[in-house]
Write an enzyme that holds these catalytic residues in place. Structure first.
Site, PDB file in Angstrom:
ATOM      1  N   LYS A 221       0.819  -1.214   0.000  1.00 48.55           N
ATOM      2  CA  LYS A 221       0.000   0.000   0.000  1.00 48.55           C
ATOM      3  C   LYS A 221       0.857   1.269   0.000  1.00 48.55           C
ATOM      4  O   LYS A 221       2.058   1.245   0.256  1.00 48.55           O
ATOM      5  CB  LYS A 221      -0.970  -0.018   1.183  1.00 48.55           C
ATOM      6  CG  LYS A 221      -2.116  -0.990   0.967  1.00 48.55           C
ATOM      7  CD  LYS A 221      -3.210  -0.859   2.001  1.00 48.55           C
ATOM      8  CE  LYS A 221      -4.410  -1.739   1.634  1.00 48.55           C
ATOM      9  NZ  LYS A 221      -5.464  -1.691   2.656  1.00 48.55           N
ATOM     10  N   ARG A 255      -3.532 -10.036   5.170  1.00 53.13           N
ATOM     11  CA  ARG A 255      -4.099 -10.055   3.810  1.00 53.13           C
ATOM     12  C   ARG A 255      -2.997  -9.585   2.867  1.00 53.13           C
ATOM     13  O   ARG A 255      -2.565  -8.432   2.941  1.00 53.13           O
ATOM     14  CB  ARG A 255      -5.329  -9.153   3.740  1.00 53.13           C
ATOM     15  CG  ARG A 255      -6.032  -9.155   2.387  1.00 53.13           C
ATOM     16  CD  ARG A 255      -7.275  -8.270   2.412  1.00 53.13           C
ATOM     17  NE  ARG A 255      -7.952  -8.267   1.120  1.00 53.13           N
ATOM     18  CZ  ARG A 255      -7.662  -7.434   0.123  1.00 53.13           C
ATOM     19  NH1 ARG A 255      -6.712  -6.519   0.265  1.00 53.13           N
ATOM     20  NH2 ARG A 255      -8.332  -7.499  -1.021  1.00 53.13           N
TER      21      ARG A 255
END
Length: 275
Positions: A221, A255
């Protein structure tokens, strides 16, 4: 700390990895990468072989400023993929990444095992009641607004306190609908600045006050690659570093796009903890 997935108890006392499979053309890292059946099945097989407990399928990109798509289009993207995976790998525990109750319902009916909702039921008034009727585990994430507006909603007086209060309210609403297996996701990158993401990660252990297992989704991210002045393609090392931090602060599910490296992190964490 067990969750019931299709009659199979998954013990989250030992952290697990959820492999990401985006079947969208515009996801921030792997958008458009898995266009045909062979590519999809090869990636799923790789993730399962590397130790993924769950495969998370998303047909609606939730990156900032993502284009909205219809419910019909989302269903057309995910239902055939769920059926394809279960045809070839029937024991796979599939998580459907959606905020739409009808997509959740049809995905569970097609064989998915749990629902991963970025909105915690706030973008579809029928989601919580649907999950309660389906009787499946539910991942609820913290977000303000929606993927199109969330980056304009980063104002907080006390970020961690507000996230905990949000989950307290959402968990209570879920319990009213008889949802038993709840996992919380603090929503790194959703309605949060880079600094706020690190603030939340630094205080992640406080989310254990909810008494629910924590899912951490930091994989590749912008909080990583912007801090490192890099790109999502070059953010694997940074992802691994933050995965270990998340595990040490109580995360029970990682995740991740890169299952092998995430599982190595879990293995090293388990060894560290056992000694």
């Amino acid at each position: 700390m067990n969750i019931n997935c299709k009659g199979k108890l998954i013990n989250l006392a030992t952290p697990k990895v959820m492999g990401i499979l985006n079947v969208t053309p515009d996801s921030f890292f792997d958008g458009g990468k898995y266009k045909d059946e062979t590519a999809i099945l090869n990636q799923v097989e790789t993730m399962l072989n590397h130790g993924a407990t769950f495969i998370d399928i998303g047909g609606y990109s939730s990156r900032p400023n993502a284009d909205a798509i219809s419910e019909e289009e989302e269903l057309n993207r995910v239902i055939p993929i769920i059926k394809l995976i279960l045809k070839h790998f029937p024991d796979t525990l599939i998580s459907i990444d959606t905020f739409r109750s009808e997509v959740a319902k049809q995905s569970i009916e097609a064989g998915s095992a749990l629902v991963n909702d970025i909105s915690a039921g706030k973008l579809d008034d029928n989601m919580l009641s649907t999950i309660g009727k389906l009787g499946v585990p539910y991942v609820m994430m913290h977000m303000k607004g929606n993927p199109e507006t969330m980056q304009q909603q980063t104002q907080y007086d006390d970020l961690t306190k507000e996230v905990i209060a949000y989950f307290a309210e959402r968990i209570a609403a879920a319990h009213q609908e008889k949802i038993n297996d709840i996992i919380i996701d603090p929503g790194f990158g959703f309605a949060k600045t880079v600094d706020q993401n690190f603030e939340l990660l630094n205080q992640l252990e406080l989310l254990q006050l909810t008494d629910k297992p924590i899912l951490a989704g930091v994989s590749r991210k912008s909080m990583i690659y912007k801090t490192l002045n890099s790109t999502s393609e070059n953010a694997l090392n940074g992802t691994t570093a933050l995965h270990m931090v998340a595990l040490q602060k109580g995360a029970k599910i990682l995740r991740a796009h890169d299952v092998k490296e995430a599982m190595e992190c879990v293995t090293l964490y388990n060894q560290l903890k056992s000694n």
